[in-house]
Scaffold this motif. Sequence first.
Motif, PDB file in Angstrom:
ATOM      1  N   LEU A 118       0.830  -1.205   0.000  1.00 45.55           N
ATOM      2  CA  LEU A 118       0.000   0.000   0.000  1.00 45.55           C
ATOM      3  C   LEU A 118       0.868   1.261   0.000  1.00 45.55           C
ATOM      4  N   GLY A 119       2.028   1.173   0.663  1.00 42.56           N
ATOM      5  CA  GLY A 119       2.949   2.302   0.641  1.00 42.56           C
ATOM      6  C   GLY A 119       3.463   2.584  -0.758  1.00 42.56           C
ATOM      7  N   LEU A 120       3.761   1.522  -1.510  1.00 42.81           N
ATOM      8  CA  LEU A 120       4.240   1.693  -2.885  1.00 42.81           C
ATOM      9  C   LEU A 120       3.128   2.213  -3.795  1.00 42.81           C
ATOM     10  N   VAL A 121       1.900   1.788  -3.524  1.00 42.77           N
ATOM     11  CA  VAL A 121       0.762   2.313  -4.284  1.00 42.77           C
ATOM     12  C   VAL A 121       0.612   3.806  -4.008  1.00 42.77           C
ATOM     13  N   ALA A 122       0.736   4.190  -2.739  1.00 34.54           N
ATOM     14  CA  ALA A 122       0.644   5.607  -2.379  1.00 34.54           C
ATOM     15  C   ALA A 122       1.745   6.413  -3.055  1.00 34.54           C
ATOM     16  N   LEU A 123       2.949   5.832  -3.141  1.00 34.14           N
ATOM     17  CA  LEU A 123       4.050   6.505  -3.818  1.00 34.14           C
ATOM     18  C   LEU A 123       3.732   6.704  -5.295  1.00 34.14           C
ATOM     19  N   ALA A 124       3.211   5.662  -5.936  1.00 33.36           N
ATOM     20  CA  ALA A 124       2.872   5.756  -7.356  1.00 33.36           C
ATOM     21  C   ALA A 124       1.794   6.810  -7.592  1.00 33.36           C
ATOM     22  N   LEU A 125       0.773   6.814  -6.740  1.00 38.43           N
ATOM     23  CA  LEU A 125      -0.290   7.808  -6.876  1.00 38.43           C
ATOM     24  C   LEU A 125       0.236   9.220  -6.626  1.00 38.43           C
ATOM     25  N   GLY A 126       1.171   9.336  -5.686  1.00 40.71           N
ATOM     26  CA  GLY A 126       1.770  10.636  -5.414  1.00 40.71           C
ATOM     27  C   GLY A 126       2.564  11.153  -6.610  1.00 40.71           C
ATOM     28  N   LEU A 127       3.301  10.255  -7.263  1.00 40.25           N
ATOM     29  CA  LEU A 127       4.059  10.649  -8.450  1.00 40.25           C
ATOM     30  C   LEU A 127       3.128  11.074  -9.584  1.00 40.25           C
ATOM     31  N   LEU A 128       2.014  10.357  -9.726  1.00 36.44           N
ATOM     32  CA  LEU A 128       1.042  10.735 -10.752  1.00 36.44           C
ATOM     33  C   LEU A 128       0.418  12.091 -10.437  1.00 36.44           C
ATOM     34  N   THR A 131       2.734  14.736 -11.595  1.00 40.78           N
ATOM     35  CA  THR A 131       2.630  14.977 -13.040  1.00 40.78           C
ATOM     36  C   THR A 131       1.408  15.832 -13.351  1.00 40.78           C
ATOM     37  N   ARG A 132       0.347  15.629 -12.585  1.00 41.29           N
ATOM     38  CA  ARG A 132      -0.862  16.447 -12.789  1.00 41.29           C
ATOM     39  C   ARG A 132      -0.585  17.915 -12.454  1.00 41.29           C
ATOM     40  N   LEU A 133       0.179  18.136 -11.388  1.00 37.23           N
ATOM     41  CA  LEU A 133       0.513  19.510 -10.987  1.00 37.23           C
ATOM     42  C   LEU A 133       1.442  20.178 -11.992  1.00 37.23           C
ATOM     43  N   LEU A 134       2.246  19.363 -12.681  1.00 41.13           N
ATOM     44  CA  LEU A 134       3.166  19.905 -13.684  1.00 41.13           C
ATOM     45  C   LEU A 134       2.484  20.169 -15.021  1.00 41.13           C
ATOM     46  N   GLN A 135       1.234  19.719 -15.125  1.00 44.32           N
ATOM     47  CA  GLN A 135       0.495  19.860 -16.377  1.00 44.32           C
ATOM     48  C   GLN A 135       0.358  21.332 -16.772  1.00 44.32           C
ATOM     49  N   PRO A 136       0.771  21.694 -17.990  1.00 46.86           N
ATOM     50  CA  PRO A 136       0.609  23.083 -18.433  1.00 46.86           C
ATOM     51  C   PRO A 136      -0.867  23.451 -18.541  1.00 46.86           C
ATOM     52  N   GLU A 137      -1.157  24.699 -18.396  1.00 43.40           N
ATOM     53  CA  GLU A 137      -2.533  25.153 -18.569  1.00 43.40           C
ATOM     54  C   GLU A 137      -2.945  24.979 -20.022  1.00 43.40           C
ATOM     55  N   THR A 138      -4.237  24.870 -20.242  1.00 47.59           N
ATOM     56  CA  THR A 138      -4.758  24.663 -21.592  1.00 47.59           C
ATOM     57  C   THR A 138      -4.250  25.759 -22.534  1.00 47.59           C
ATOM     58  N   GLY A 139      -3.657  25.308 -23.643  1.00 47.46           N
ATOM     59  CA  GLY A 139      -3.140  26.246 -24.631  1.00 47.46           C
ATOM     60  C   GLY A 139      -1.695  26.647 -24.406  1.00 47.46           C
ATOM     61  N   ALA A 140      -1.169  26.347 -23.204  1.00 46.30           N
ATOM     62  CA  ALA A 140       0.224  26.705 -22.904  1.00 46.30           C
ATOM     63  C   ALA A 140       1.138  25.561 -23.319  1.00 46.30           C
ATOM     64  N   GLU A 141       2.369  25.909 -23.665  1.00 45.91           N
ATOM     65  CA  GLU A 141       3.345  24.899 -24.084  1.00 45.91           C
ATOM     66  C   GLU A 141       4.248  24.559 -22.905  1.00 45.91           C
ATOM     67  N   GLY A 142       4.307  23.270 -22.589  1.00 44.16           N
ATOM     68  CA  GLY A 142       5.118  22.832 -21.470  1.00 44.16           C
ATOM     69  C   GLY A 142       6.586  22.689 -21.838  1.00 44.16           C
ATOM     70  N   ILE A 148       9.952  14.993 -20.852  1.00 46.11           N
ATOM     71  CA  ILE A 148      10.879  13.860 -20.815  1.00 46.11           C
ATOM     72  C   ILE A 148      10.817  13.159 -19.455  1.00 46.11           C
ATOM     73  N   ALA A 149      10.774  13.964 -18.398  1.00 46.75           N
ATOM     74  CA  ALA A 149      10.692  13.387 -17.051  1.00 46.75           C
ATOM     75  C   ALA A 149       9.388  12.614 -16.860  1.00 46.75           C
ATOM     76  N   VAL A 150       8.297  13.193 -17.333  1.00 45.70           N
ATOM     77  CA  VAL A 150       6.988  12.549 -17.197  1.00 45.70           C
ATOM     78  C   VAL A 150       6.920  11.272 -18.026  1.00 45.70           C
ATOM     79  N   ALA A 151       7.397  11.342 -19.267  1.00 48.85           N
ATOM     80  CA  ALA A 151       7.318  10.183 -20.167  1.00 48.85           C
ATOM     81  C   ALA A 151       8.116   9.004 -19.647  1.00 48.85           C
ATOM     82  N   SER A 197      -2.407  14.931 -21.569  1.00 53.50           N
ATOM     83  CA  SER A 197      -2.485  14.572 -20.155  1.00 53.50           C
ATOM     84  C   SER A 197      -1.178  13.936 -19.690  1.00 53.50           C
ATOM     85  N   TYR A 198      -0.492  14.582 -18.774  1.00 51.43           N
ATOM     86  CA  TYR A 198       0.767  14.044 -18.276  1.00 51.43           C
ATOM     87  C   TYR A 198       0.593  12.697 -17.550  1.00 51.43           C
TER      88      TYR A 198
END
Length: 271
Positions: A118-128, A131-142, A148-151, A197-198
């Motif tokens: 469950l700890g590893l699942v929490a880590l995976a969800l945290g990393l995802l 990536t959501r927080l790093l998502q550029p706003e609509t129309g913006a270029e990331g 590369i880091a996300v992919a 979607s990152y």
Amino acid sequence: MSIVFAVLVGLGVGLHIATWGMYKDSIHEGFTLKRYRRSVLVGVVLAPVASITTGLDASTAVGAVLLFGLTYALERATTEFWKTFIRDEDQSKHFIPMQFHVMGRVVRHPGARLAVGLGLVALALGLLQITRLLQPETGAEGSLWTLIAVASLGGWYSAFGGAFKDAPIEGFEALKFFRSPVVALTNGLLASNFTDSYPLIALVGIGFTVATLETYKTFFFPSTPRGKFAGKPVLFPEMLDRRRYFLPLYAFIWLSVVATFVAAFAGLNAV
């Protein structure tokens, strides 16, 4: 109709996973329909759920490609979690234990195994979530470096997990460690052509990475046993011939995936 296509995608994912798993393991532990159908059932259940949750339309080429990679990642995560942290099974038949272990010593306490899982699942969800927080706003270029880091994110997660599990027993191999991040990066960048979607890019990237690397390890080196059976005898030699009957099905699934990929790219170019 989208749900029907999602079920077909899940069926393809499940049969793909079940076939390479059977091809490598059946000569050591035999073939059973119960074991073979496990990934099929999981894939058929997860694909429609993933389709509804993400809004991916599997009746389109782009939607089908993304859903295949996403379902692959979810099936592998679900099944491996069950085998590693929940299932109790005799590990003496394995060179590398499949249950959670530390330096080759299996953790016997089910509560401790589950807590780690469950700890590893929490880590995976945290990393995802990151990536959501790093998502550029609509129309913006990331940033390219962020992409590369996300992919490659799923590849790094897999590489560190695999090294923790395998390296204490079979030694550390740099090529093996970096292989997953590099392949995940490639697949994630391909997926980025179809979605902004990152989190989806990360998950689809690792899904196709598992499909690609397992195909490479299984069918390009058919005489090399999987790490968990290294040095173990072939107990079911009849499966050396019988397993070949599944190859046309496996090839058909890959050809379908490639054809859908081509159609997805063609659709982008036509816009």
